[in-house]
Write an enzyme that holds these catalytic residues in place. Structure first.
Site, PDB file in Angstrom:
ATOM      1  N   HIS A 110      -8.903  10.752  -0.444  1.00 15.28           N
ATOM      2  CA  HIS A 110      -8.161   9.483  -0.520  1.00 15.28           C
ATOM      3  C   HIS A 110      -6.927   9.594   0.370  1.00 15.28           C
ATOM      4  CE1 HIS A 110      -5.669   6.245  -2.398  1.00 15.28           C
ATOM      5  NE2 HIS A 110      -6.830   5.635  -2.320  1.00 15.28           N
ATOM      6  N   HIS A 162       0.809  -1.213   0.000  1.00 10.53           N
ATOM      7  CA  HIS A 162       0.000   0.000   0.000  1.00 10.53           C
ATOM      8  C   HIS A 162       0.849   1.274   0.000  1.00 10.53           C
ATOM      9  CE1 HIS A 162      -3.720   2.091   1.725  1.00 10.53           C
ATOM     10  NE2 HIS A 162      -4.024   1.612   0.542  1.00 10.53           N
ATOM     11  N   LYS A 210       3.089   4.397  -0.697  1.00 14.83           N
ATOM     12  CA  LYS A 210       3.154   5.296  -1.875  1.00 14.83           C
ATOM     13  C   LYS A 210       4.311   6.267  -1.650  1.00 14.83           C
ATOM     14  CE  LYS A 210      -1.699   4.548  -2.789  1.00 14.83           C
ATOM     15  NZ  LYS A 210      -1.862   3.408  -1.871  1.00 14.83           N
TER      16      LYS A 210
HETATM   17  C1  LIG Z   1      -7.528  -3.350  -1.096  1.00 10.04           C
HETATM   18  N1  LIG Z   1      -6.881  -2.286  -1.736  1.00 10.04           N
HETATM   19  C2  LIG Z   1      -6.924  -0.964  -1.297  1.00 10.04           C
HETATM   20  C3  LIG Z   1      -7.730  -0.560  -0.241  1.00 10.04           C
HETATM   21  C4  LIG Z   1      -7.713   0.788   0.149  1.00 10.04           C
HETATM   22  C5  LIG Z   1      -6.886   1.705  -0.514  1.00 10.04           C
HETATM   23  C6  LIG Z   1      -6.824   3.139  -0.069  1.00 10.04           C
HETATM   24  O1  LIG Z   1      -5.752   3.750  -0.200  1.00 10.04           O
HETATM   25  O2  LIG Z   1      -7.820   3.641   0.463  1.00 10.04           O
HETATM   26  C7  LIG Z   1      -6.099   1.285  -1.583  1.00 10.04           C
HETATM   27  C8  LIG Z   1      -5.247   2.249  -2.313  1.00 10.04           C
HETATM   28  O3  LIG Z   1      -5.818   3.173  -2.941  1.00 10.04           O
HETATM   29  O4  LIG Z   1      -4.017   2.106  -2.271  1.00 10.04           O
HETATM   30  C9  LIG Z   1      -6.109  -0.039  -1.976  1.00 10.04           C
END
Ligand SMILES: CNc1ccc(C(=O)O)c(C(=O)O)c1
Length: 468
Positions: free
Chosen positions: A354, A117, A119
Site C-alpha cells: 500500500h 489522501h 497521511k
Molecule cells: C479513492 N480512494 C483511495 C484510492 C487509493 C488509495 C491508496 O492509497 O491506494 C486510498 C488510500 O488508501 O488512501 C484511497
C-alpha cells in the site's frame, strides 16, 4: 533473531534517512526488527511526552486510533484532518463523539473526484515537534499485513524567542522543508491548522534533510505551478537533482497501489508529462524525449493478480488496490512497463504493497540517484496534469511525501547504494522496500484489477474473489 529491538535501537539504526516500514503480522521476527515500526511505537512515550497531535489521513477509525496512543496521551488534544463529506462526515463525527479531546478539520475538496489522501502525523511534545509522513490509513487493516512506508522526522527543538524573526521563516533547512510544510498547511485555509502553522514556525527544522513533495487541489499557475505535484519534482530535480551526465541512461522506478486513467497512449501523460518531471536533472531539462522512452527507461511496480492471490491477506488485499477494469482496458500500453511486487529482502513479498515509492535507478539497479516515499499513486489526480498549454497544473487531491537526494545526506553524494554490502561512506545504503533487480511481469501475468471476479484459483485463504 527473536530479540525485540527497542524503539530507540530502531531509530538509531534508521538514521539518517529515518525511512521505515510498518510491522507485518505473520512474517519472521527478524523482518519486523529491522527498520520496522508499528503505530503504537510512533505514538509511544519513548518518542516524547505528547502535548497535542494532528492526524491527516483519508480513512480514520477513531476508536481504534485512540487505542494506538498510550493511555497517558489519550486525553491530549487531537486534530483529525480529513476530506469526508455528507454521510462519511457524519460517521466520522460519530466515531469521535466519545472523545472530548478531538477536534475535526474538514479539508476543502474544490475539485471533483479529489480526495484528502495525505497521511501525516504532527506530534508536539514538551521538548520539541516531530513530523511523520506515511502511507497507511488510520484503520487496523492498514497496519496488519501490508507493506507501508513511514518517514519519521528528527525531533525538531523549540526555537527560543531570540531566534524568532517577525518576517520570513527562521530555523529552516537548505531543503526548505519547513517553508514548504508551512505553505502546504496554509493552502487548507483552515483556522484549526493556523495553530499548527504557529507550532511549526516556533520550531527549529534545520536538521530536516528531505524535500517536501506535496499536492493540493486547484489550478496552479505562475510560480505556484512548480510548488506542487510532479512539477515540484521537476523543479527540485532540475535545480538540486543529479547531474544529467551522471544519470544519462538511468531508469525511473514507480511503485504504487492504484492507477488512474492515464490517457489513450503513453506519449501524452505517462511519458510525455509525468515521466519528463521524474527524469529531470541538473544541466538539462529532462533526460529523454517522450518518443525515446522505452521499457528500459520506465519500470513500474504494481501488484499482479498472482501477487494479490498469494498474499498474506489473499484476494481481500485487492480491496486496497482500486485499479478498475474500465481504466485497465483503455491503457494496455501501461501494462508493458509493469513489474511484480517482490520484497524478499524485507520479508514482505506477501505483504501486499500500500506504500508508494519512486526512484531513479542505475542501469544495473544497484544504485539510486534519488528516492521518494509518498501517498501519491500513479494518477493525474495525485500528481497533477498540465493544462492551458503547460501554463497551469490541475490537481484534484491532497497528497504528501518526502524526497531523499544523496548530496543532502553525504557531502558531494551522488547516489545511494541499494545493495547493503556494496555501500560505502560516499555511497550509503538506502533501505528500499522492494527487491532489485525488478522482475517484469511474465506473458501470463495480469495487473490486479479490483472490480472483476477471480474464480479460477483460490487465494491463500482458499477463497475466490467475486466483487459486489
Ligand atoms: C479513492 N480512494 C483511495 C484510492 C487509493 C488509495 C491508496 O492509497 O491506494 C486510498 C488510500 O488508501 O488512501 C484511497
Amino acid at each position: 533473531e527473536d530479540h525485540q529491538a527497542t524503539f530507540q535501537e530502531v531509530m538509531k539504526e534508521a538514521s539518517p534517512f529515518n525511512f521505515l516500514l510498518t510491522k507485518v503480522t505473520g512474517i519472521p521476527a527478524e523482518f519486523n526488527n529491522k527498520l520496522s515500526v508499528h503505530i503504537k511505537d510512533i505514538l509511544s512515550v519513548e518518542m516524547g511526552e505528547l502535548v497535542e497531535s494532528a492526524q491527516f489521513n483519508f480513512m480514520h477509525d477513531i476508536p481504534w486510533l485512540m487505542e494506538q496512543y498510550p493511555a497517558e496521551h489519550r486525553s491530549k488534544p487531537l486534530l483529525i484532518v480529513h476530506g469526508e463529506e455528507r454521510q462519511g462526515k457524519v460517521t466520522l463525527h460519530e466515531g469521535a463523539q466519545n472523545f472530548p479531546n478531538i477536534t475535526m478539520c474538514q479539508a476543502k475538496l474544490d475539485m471533483i473526484y479529489g480526495t484528502h489522501h495525505s497521511k501525516m502525523m504532527l506530534l508536539l511534545y514538551t521538548n520539541g515537534l516531530r513530523v511523520v509522513i506515511h502511507t497507511a490509513n488510520l484503520i487496523e487493516q492498514d497496519w496488519y499485513q501490508k507493506t507501508q512506508g513511514v518517514w519519521i522526522s528528527p525531533l525538531f527543538p523549540k526555537l527560543d524567542k531570540s531566534q524568532m524573526s517577525s518576517d520570513g521563516i527562521t530555523g529552516d533547512s537548505i531543503t526548505h522543508f519547513k517553508k514548504d510544510l508551512v505553505e502546504y498547511l496554509t493552502m487548507y485555509k483552515s483556522f484549526s491548522l493556523l495553530r499548527w502553522k504557529q507550532h511549526i514556525l516556533q520550531h527549529d527544522f534545520t536538521s530536516a534533510k528531505v524535500f517536501l513533495v506535496a499536492s493540493v487541489p486547484g489550478r496552479h499557475t505562475g510560480e505556484s505551478k512548480n510548488k506542487w505535484g510532479h512539477m515540484k519534482v521537476r523543479k527540485v530535480l532540475g535545480k538540486q537533482g543529479p547531474q544529467a551526465s551522471f544519470v544519462k541512461n538511468w531508469s525511473v522506478a514507480g511503485q504504487f497501489s492504484s492507477v488512474g486513467s492515464l490517457g489513450a497512449d503513453q506519449s501524452k501523460y505517462l511519458c510525455g508529462e509525468w515521466l519528463q518531471s521524474m527524469l529531470s536533472a541538473k544541466g538539462v531539462g529532462t533526460l529523454y524525449a517522450a518518443k525515446d522512452v522505452t521499457i528500459k527507461t520506465l519500470k513500474l511496480i504494481f501488484p499482479s493478480k498472482e501477487n494479490v492471490r498469494t498474499s498474506l491477506e489473499g484476494y481481500p488485499a485487492g480491496a486496497s488496490i482500486p485499479y478498475n477494469i474500465q481504466n485497465a482496458r483503455k491503457q494496455q500500453y501501461f501494462h508493458a512497463f509493469l513489474h511484480k511486487w517482490k520484497a524478499d529482502k524485507r520479508g514482505r513479498s506477501r505483504a501486499s504493497p500500500h506504500i508508494k515509492t519512486y526512484a531513479l535507478l542505475s542501469p544495473d539497479s544497484k544504485n539510486a540517484a534519488w528516492f521518494m516515499v509518498t501517498s501519491a499513486n500513479m494518477s493525474k489526480a495525485a500528481w497533477g496534469t498540465l493544462e492551458k498549454n503547460g501554463n497551469q497544473l490541475m490537481i484534484r487531491s491532497y497528497e504528501i511525501g518526502v524526497m531523499f537526494l544523496p548530496e543532502y545526506f553525504v557531502d558531494g553524494g551522488e547516489q545511494f547504494s541499494l545493495v547493503e554490502d556494496q555501500s560505502t561512506e560516499a555511497t550509503p545504503y538506502f533501505p528500499i522496500p522492494w527487491d532489485v533487480p525488478l522482475e517484469p511481469y511474465t506473458k501470463a501475468d495480469r495487473p490486479w484489477v479490483w472490480d472483476i471476479p477471480y474464480t479460477d484459483k483460490p487465494d491463500s485463504h482458499g477463497n475466490a474473489w467475486i466483487p459486489g
